[in-house]
Design a protein around this motif. Structure first.
Motif, PDB file in Angstrom:
ATOM      1  N   GLY A 151       0.800  -1.217   0.000  1.00  0.00           N
ATOM      2  CA  GLY A 151       0.000   0.000   0.000  1.00  0.00           C
ATOM      3  C   GLY A 151       0.830   1.263   0.000  1.00  0.00           C
ATOM      4  O   GLY A 151       0.289   2.367  -0.165  1.00  0.00           O
ATOM      5  N   GLN A 152       2.146   1.109   0.148  1.00  0.00           N
ATOM      6  CA  GLN A 152       3.037   2.273   0.180  1.00  0.00           C
ATOM      7  C   GLN A 152       3.176   2.858  -1.228  1.00  0.00           C
ATOM      8  O   GLN A 152       3.300   2.143  -2.206  1.00  0.00           O
ATOM      9  CB  GLN A 152       4.410   1.832   0.708  1.00  0.00           C
ATOM     10  CG  GLN A 152       5.393   2.963   0.928  1.00  0.00           C
ATOM     11  CD  GLN A 152       6.709   2.447   1.502  1.00  0.00           C
ATOM     12  OE1 GLN A 152       6.937   1.245   1.554  1.00  0.00           O
ATOM     13  NE2 GLN A 152       7.563   3.361   1.933  1.00  0.00           N
ATOM     14  N   VAL A 153       3.145   4.172  -1.319  1.00  0.00           N
ATOM     15  CA  VAL A 153       3.281   4.864  -2.608  1.00  0.00           C
ATOM     16  C   VAL A 153       4.704   5.401  -2.713  1.00  0.00           C
ATOM     17  O   VAL A 153       5.181   6.103  -1.823  1.00  0.00           O
ATOM     18  CB  VAL A 153       2.262   6.017  -2.746  1.00  0.00           C
ATOM     19  CG1 VAL A 153       2.482   6.755  -4.067  1.00  0.00           C
ATOM     20  CG2 VAL A 153       0.843   5.482  -2.662  1.00  0.00           C
ATOM     21  N   LEU A 154       5.386   5.041  -3.815  1.00  0.00           N
ATOM     22  CA  LEU A 154       6.765   5.458  -4.030  1.00  0.00           C
ATOM     23  C   LEU A 154       6.917   6.093  -5.402  1.00  0.00           C
ATOM     24  O   LEU A 154       6.119   5.837  -6.307  1.00  0.00           O
ATOM     25  CB  LEU A 154       7.718   4.253  -3.935  1.00  0.00           C
ATOM     26  CG  LEU A 154       7.745   3.482  -2.599  1.00  0.00           C
ATOM     27  CD1 LEU A 154       8.607   2.245  -2.744  1.00  0.00           C
ATOM     28  CD2 LEU A 154       8.285   4.377  -1.492  1.00  0.00           C
ATOM     29  N   GLU A 155       7.944   6.900  -5.541  1.00  0.00           N
ATOM     30  CA  GLU A 155       8.261   7.477  -6.843  1.00  0.00           C
ATOM     31  C   GLU A 155       9.320   6.624  -7.508  1.00  0.00           C
ATOM     32  O   GLU A 155      10.291   6.206  -6.864  1.00  0.00           O
ATOM     33  CB  GLU A 155       8.766   8.917  -6.706  1.00  0.00           C
ATOM     34  CG  GLU A 155       9.004   9.582  -8.059  1.00  0.00           C
ATOM     35  CD  GLU A 155       9.561  10.991  -7.936  1.00  0.00           C
ATOM     36  OE1 GLU A 155       8.858  11.943  -8.340  1.00  0.00           O
ATOM     37  OE2 GLU A 155      10.694  11.135  -7.434  1.00  0.00           O
ATOM     38  N   GLY A 156       9.139   6.349  -8.775  1.00  0.00           N
ATOM     39  CA  GLY A 156      10.095   5.531  -9.508  1.00  0.00           C
ATOM     40  C   GLY A 156      10.291   6.052 -10.916  1.00  0.00           C
ATOM     41  O   GLY A 156       9.613   6.979 -11.359  1.00  0.00           O
ATOM     42  N   VAL A 157      11.234   5.428 -11.602  1.00  0.00           N
ATOM     43  CA  VAL A 157      11.555   5.797 -12.989  1.00  0.00           C
ATOM     44  C   VAL A 157      11.376   4.562 -13.859  1.00  0.00           C
ATOM     45  O   VAL A 157      11.800   3.462 -13.488  1.00  0.00           O
ATOM     46  CB  VAL A 157      13.008   6.317 -13.103  1.00  0.00           C
ATOM     47  CG1 VAL A 157      13.342   6.656 -14.553  1.00  0.00           C
ATOM     48  CG2 VAL A 157      13.207   7.521 -12.209  1.00  0.00           C
ATOM     49  N   VAL A 158      10.741   4.751 -15.006  1.00  0.00           N
ATOM     50  CA  VAL A 158      10.532   3.643 -15.939  1.00  0.00           C
ATOM     51  C   VAL A 158      11.892   3.185 -16.473  1.00  0.00           C
ATOM     52  O   VAL A 158      12.580   3.927 -17.157  1.00  0.00           O
ATOM     53  CB  VAL A 158       9.610   4.054 -17.106  1.00  0.00           C
ATOM     54  CG1 VAL A 158       9.467   2.903 -18.097  1.00  0.00           C
ATOM     55  CG2 VAL A 158       8.253   4.472 -16.578  1.00  0.00           C
ATOM     56  N   LYS A 159      12.244   1.950 -16.142  1.00  0.00           N
ATOM     57  CA  LYS A 159      13.561   1.419 -16.499  1.00  0.00           C
ATOM     58  C   LYS A 159      13.507   0.598 -17.780  1.00  0.00           C
ATOM     59  O   LYS A 159      14.407   0.656 -18.602  1.00  0.00           O
ATOM     60  CB  LYS A 159      14.084   0.567 -15.343  1.00  0.00           C
ATOM     61  CG  LYS A 159      15.448  -0.050 -15.571  1.00  0.00           C
ATOM     62  CD  LYS A 159      15.875  -0.842 -14.346  1.00  0.00           C
ATOM     63  CE  LYS A 159      17.247  -1.478 -14.535  1.00  0.00           C
ATOM     64  NZ  LYS A 159      17.647  -2.269 -13.345  1.00  0.00           N
ATOM     65  N   ASN A 160      12.437  -0.181 -17.928  1.00  0.00           N
ATOM     66  CA  ASN A 160      12.311  -1.040 -19.112  1.00  0.00           C
ATOM     67  C   ASN A 160      10.834  -1.295 -19.391  1.00  0.00           C
ATOM     68  O   ASN A 160      10.022  -1.358 -18.456  1.00  0.00           O
ATOM     69  CB  ASN A 160      13.044  -2.363 -18.876  1.00  0.00           C
ATOM     70  CG  ASN A 160      13.201  -3.172 -20.140  1.00  0.00           C
ATOM     71  OD1 ASN A 160      13.100  -2.630 -21.239  1.00  0.00           O
ATOM     72  ND2 ASN A 160      13.418  -4.472 -20.009  1.00  0.00           N
ATOM     73  N   ILE A 161      10.508  -1.422 -20.674  1.00  0.00           N
ATOM     74  CA  ILE A 161       9.124  -1.680 -21.081  1.00  0.00           C
ATOM     75  C   ILE A 161       9.089  -2.968 -21.887  1.00  0.00           C
ATOM     76  O   ILE A 161       9.832  -3.118 -22.857  1.00  0.00           O
ATOM     77  CB  ILE A 161       8.557  -0.515 -21.931  1.00  0.00           C
ATOM     78  CG1 ILE A 161       8.565   0.781 -21.114  1.00  0.00           C
ATOM     79  CG2 ILE A 161       7.146  -0.835 -22.402  1.00  0.00           C
ATOM     80  CD1 ILE A 161       8.106   1.997 -21.916  1.00  0.00           C
ATOM     81  N   THR A 162       8.238  -3.903 -21.466  1.00  0.00           N
ATOM     82  CA  THR A 162       8.063  -5.162 -22.192  1.00  0.00           C
ATOM     83  C   THR A 162       6.598  -5.294 -22.601  1.00  0.00           C
ATOM     84  O   THR A 162       5.762  -4.458 -22.241  1.00  0.00           O
ATOM     85  CB  THR A 162       8.457  -6.360 -21.310  1.00  0.00           C
ATOM     86  OG1 THR A 162       7.522  -6.481 -20.224  1.00  0.00           O
ATOM     87  CG2 THR A 162       9.859  -6.179 -20.751  1.00  0.00           C
ATOM     88  N   SER A 163       6.313  -6.359 -23.334  1.00  0.00           N
ATOM     89  CA  SER A 163       4.934  -6.565 -23.800  1.00  0.00           C
ATOM     90  C   SER A 163       3.996  -6.916 -22.648  1.00  0.00           C
ATOM     91  O   SER A 163       2.786  -6.716 -22.749  1.00  0.00           O
ATOM     92  CB  SER A 163       4.900  -7.677 -24.847  1.00  0.00           C
ATOM     93  OG  SER A 163       5.401  -8.881 -24.294  1.00  0.00           O
ATOM     94  N   TYR A 164       4.550  -7.436 -21.551  1.00  0.00           N
ATOM     95  CA  TYR A 164       3.709  -7.873 -20.440  1.00  0.00           C
ATOM     96  C   TYR A 164       3.692  -6.894 -19.257  1.00  0.00           C
ATOM     97  O   TYR A 164       2.921  -7.064 -18.311  1.00  0.00           O
ATOM     98  CB  TYR A 164       4.156  -9.248 -19.940  1.00  0.00           C
ATOM     99  CG  TYR A 164       5.613  -9.320 -19.537  1.00  0.00           C
ATOM    100  CD1 TYR A 164       6.031  -8.955 -18.265  1.00  0.00           C
ATOM    101  CD2 TYR A 164       6.581  -9.751 -20.434  1.00  0.00           C
ATOM    102  CE1 TYR A 164       7.358  -9.020 -17.896  1.00  0.00           C
ATOM    103  CE2 TYR A 164       7.915  -9.822 -20.088  1.00  0.00           C
ATOM    104  CZ  TYR A 164       8.288  -9.461 -18.815  1.00  0.00           C
ATOM    105  OH  TYR A 164       9.619  -9.519 -18.451  1.00  0.00           O
ATOM    106  N   GLY A 165       4.534  -5.866 -19.294  1.00  0.00           N
ATOM    107  CA  GLY A 165       4.529  -4.923 -18.192  1.00  0.00           C
ATOM    108  C   GLY A 165       5.680  -3.940 -18.232  1.00  0.00           C
ATOM    109  O   GLY A 165       6.432  -3.864 -19.210  1.00  0.00           O
ATOM    110  N   VAL A 166       5.840  -3.187 -17.131  1.00  0.00           N
ATOM    111  CA  VAL A 166       6.849  -2.124 -17.049  1.00  0.00           C
ATOM    112  C   VAL A 166       7.680  -2.328 -15.788  1.00  0.00           C
ATOM    113  O   VAL A 166       7.127  -2.535 -14.695  1.00  0.00           O
ATOM    114  CB  VAL A 166       6.176  -0.735 -17.005  1.00  0.00           C
ATOM    115  CG1 VAL A 166       7.227   0.354 -16.869  1.00  0.00           C
ATOM    116  CG2 VAL A 166       5.327  -0.514 -18.238  1.00  0.00           C
ATOM    117  N   PHE A 167       9.011  -2.276 -15.928  1.00  0.00           N
ATOM    118  CA  PHE A 167       9.904  -2.366 -14.784  1.00  0.00           C
ATOM    119  C   PHE A 167      10.222  -0.955 -14.292  1.00  0.00           C
ATOM    120  O   PHE A 167      10.639  -0.097 -15.069  1.00  0.00           O
ATOM    121  CB  PHE A 167      11.188  -3.107 -15.148  1.00  0.00           C
ATOM    122  CG  PHE A 167      10.993  -4.579 -15.324  1.00  0.00           C
ATOM    123  CD1 PHE A 167      11.025  -5.430 -14.234  1.00  0.00           C
ATOM    124  CD2 PHE A 167      10.744  -5.114 -16.580  1.00  0.00           C
ATOM    125  CE1 PHE A 167      10.835  -6.797 -14.388  1.00  0.00           C
ATOM    126  CE2 PHE A 167      10.553  -6.464 -16.750  1.00  0.00           C
ATOM    127  CZ  PHE A 167      10.590  -7.313 -15.649  1.00  0.00           C
TER     128      PHE A 167
END
Length: 606
Positions: free
Chosen positions: A235-251
């Motif tokens: 439930g914790q909200v964090l700020e992140g940066v999009v590192k990699n994008i795949t067909s099934y999701g985002v890292f």
């Protein structure tokens, strides 16, 4: 006169000194006499002073015979050369080309040099800064590798698979995978920068050095990772940066810790690929949905930070209302329509058309179509909605008895067939079934595909109508007269016809009288008058011995033709013989005479 006076005084003092000097023992004098000094005619130097002199020479003067690297001072700079003082007999000269890496070189700077030539043609001492720098660089690189020290390097240029970095004057290789922990898309941004590196590999045989900047980052990240993981909570909200994008999701990089936002958790609306929602290096807030025991796999969510679209759906929408939406997904069983962002309804294939025969949803709509539908069911709690588009048009079965009364003839299109019959569409939503037995009066059909193909137009007659069950029974053969009515007279019992043996089958043969009538000839009825049997392709006369209109059965015989004549001849012969016998019967007198003759013979009279 003054000088003569001073000289006289010195002489007097010397004489007094000799007078005052004690008398030395001759033996002791001889033992301590320095014969080397006497022979060479030089004054003896004190040993302590001599040692001090040698020490000063060793500390301040360079042995030009030695090839070790020494440190010199820039004393003068010309347009082409730098004059270096190394405390030798003379200053050395180094070309300014060797200092191209250091454009700020000035008088007074300390530089490392190697004696290249002790004396050139002009007696000048020639030094090399490049060679000295290389020797010292390898020592420094080896030391940095052994001690795992951090070194500074200048990124010179790009090369295949990575970058070239100047480390202590040595060109080291920086692989692309070792630049950063995240994939690098623009290598040129690093050219011309001075960065910190770690020496990870040295090949002494080929003089190759491999450095890594990623290793330094990973070390820092590992520390950050431990700290971040220890504070993670669902439930914790964090700020992140999009590192990699795949067909099934985002890292997402959370600052040393990676988490995955599955494609279904990116948006309340359906999307085909994550890049429709996010892009690389984008900063965004995510919520922690779940993680494993080691917190090595972290499941994140993006859409959960927004209110669910069903909660924002207008309360005015109710069952029976018409809604508009876009087709977002198509399956064999139906299509999903997005009536509002994140709110979808299912149109089952059975609600797409009033037709009852099986069809696919793709026959009616395609992805991206804008459609209007009627709300059939709605469950706000389970967030489900079913829609229908066939309800947008009147139900064709409402006046079915008027349009398609019993016995009426129509033209339909073959939509499908099964083993037992054919489905014919009279109009959109009105389908009827023709059983296989109602396709033809004369042909024996094993499968409907032998008679029709999908898409054919077919004349039909309404045989049965079940309004309540929405079933329509049709016939095709009923649209034409039954040819067996006339064949019943043409091929009546005992009639004779000429035909050819078409096929020899089990227990007999078949013959074709015409395109509709095929008769069966039992084996015993194939016998000819001479005792032989008819074969395939033989032409002969046949007699109808059985005709069944109901079961469309016809049996014929060739043998019956001459067997019947034989029987007639036999009957005639029997009748004639009987007549002749009657004429030849004896009278009573003749009988008496015969009896008398027999008696006489027995008595032996004649």
């Amino acid at each position: 006169m003054a000088e003569d006076k001073k000289e006289a005084e010195v002489t007097v003092e010397a004489t007094q000194a000799k007078v005052q000097a004690p008398v030395q023992d001759p033996q002791e004098f001889l033992e301590n006499f320095n014969w080397t000094k006497y022979e060479q005619g030089i004054e003896q130097v004190d040993d302590k002073k001599l040692q001090e002199f040698e020490t000063l020479v060793a500390e301040n003067f360079v042995d030009t015979m030695d090839e070790e690297v020494v440190t010199g001072t820039v004393v003068y700079i010309t347009d082409r050369e730098a004059i270096i003082d190394i405390n030798a007999k003379s200053e050395g000269v180094i070309s300014l080309n060797e200092f191209r890496y250091n454009p700020d070189l000035k008088v007074g700077d300390k530089v490392e040099v190697l004696i290249d030539i002790r004396e050139d043609k002009s007696g000048q001492l020639v030094l090399s800064h490049r060679k000295a720098r290389t020797i010292m660089a390898w020592d420094r690189v080896n030391a940095a590798h052994d001690k795992e020290e951090i070194v500074n390097g200048f990124v010179k240029c790009r090369t295949k698979g990575g970058m070239i970095v100047d480390v202590f004057g040595i060109e080291a290789f920086l692989p692309g995978s070792q630049i950063d922990v995240k994939p690098i898309r623009d290598y040129d941004q690093y050219v011309g920068k001075t960065m910190e590196f770690k020496v990870v590999k040295i090949n002494h045989e080929f003089k190759n050095v491999v450095v890594s900047h990623k290793a330094l980052i990973e070390a820092d990240i590992e520390e950050q990772k431990k700290e971040i993981i220890g504070q993670l909570e669902k439930g914790q909200v964090l700020e992140g940066v999009v590192k990699n994008i795949t067909s099934y999701g985002v890292f997402i990089d959370l600052g040393g810790v990676d988490g995955l936002v599955h494609i279904t958790d990116l948006s309340w609306s359906r999307i085909n690929h994550p890049n429709e929602v996010v892009e690389l290096d984008q900063k965004l807030n995510v919520v922690i949905l779940d993680f494993d025991d080691n917190k090595s796999r972290i499941q994140l969510g993006l859409k959960q930070l927004e209110k669910h679209p069903w909660e924002a759906l207008s309360d005015e929408i109710k069952i029976g209302d018409k809604v508009k939406g876009k087709v977002v997904v198509i399956a064999d069983y139906g299509a999903f329509i997005e009536v509002a962002e994140g709110v979808e309804g299912l149109i089952h294939v059975s609600e797409m058309s009033w037709s009852t025969h099986l069809r696919s949803a793709q026959d009616f709509v395609k992805v991206g179509d804008q459609v209007e539908a009627v709300v059939l069911t709605m469950d706000r709690e389970d967030r489900k909605m079913s829609l229908g588009i066939k309800q947008m048009t009147p139900d064709p079965w409402t006046d079915i008895t008027t349009k398609y009364p019993l016995g009426s003839k129509h033209e339909g299109i073959v939509r499908n067939f099964t083993n037992f019959g054919v489905f014919v569409e009279l109009e959109e939503g009105i389908d009827g079934l023709i059983y296989i037995s109602d396709l033809s009066w004369t042909k024996k059909i094993k499968h409907p595909s032998e008679f029709v193909t999908v898409g054919d137009k077919l004349e039909v007659e309404v045989l049965e109508l079940d309004v309540e069950g929405r079933k329509l029974s049709l016939g095709h053969k009923q649209t034409t007269d039954n040819p067996w009515d006339k064949y019943e007279k043409e091929f009546a019992l005992d009639t004779t016809h000429t035909a050819t043996i078409a096929e020899v089958v089990d227990k007999g043969a078949t013959i074709d009288f015409n395109e509709d009538i095929q008769a069966f000839v039992p084996t015993r009825h194939l016998e000819k008058e001479d005792g032989s049997k008819l074969g395939k392709g033989d032409s002969a006369e046949f007699k109808i011995i059985e005709f069944n209109k109901e079961f469309k059965r016809v049996v014929a015989s060739h043998t019956a033709l001459f067997k019947e004549e034989e029987q007639r001849n036999v009957k005639a012969a029997v009748k004639k013989a009987a007549a002749q016998a009657d004429e030849a019967k004896p009278t009573l007198g003749d009988a008496n005479e015969a009896l008398q003759a027999l008696k006489d013979k027995m008595e032996g009279k004649k």
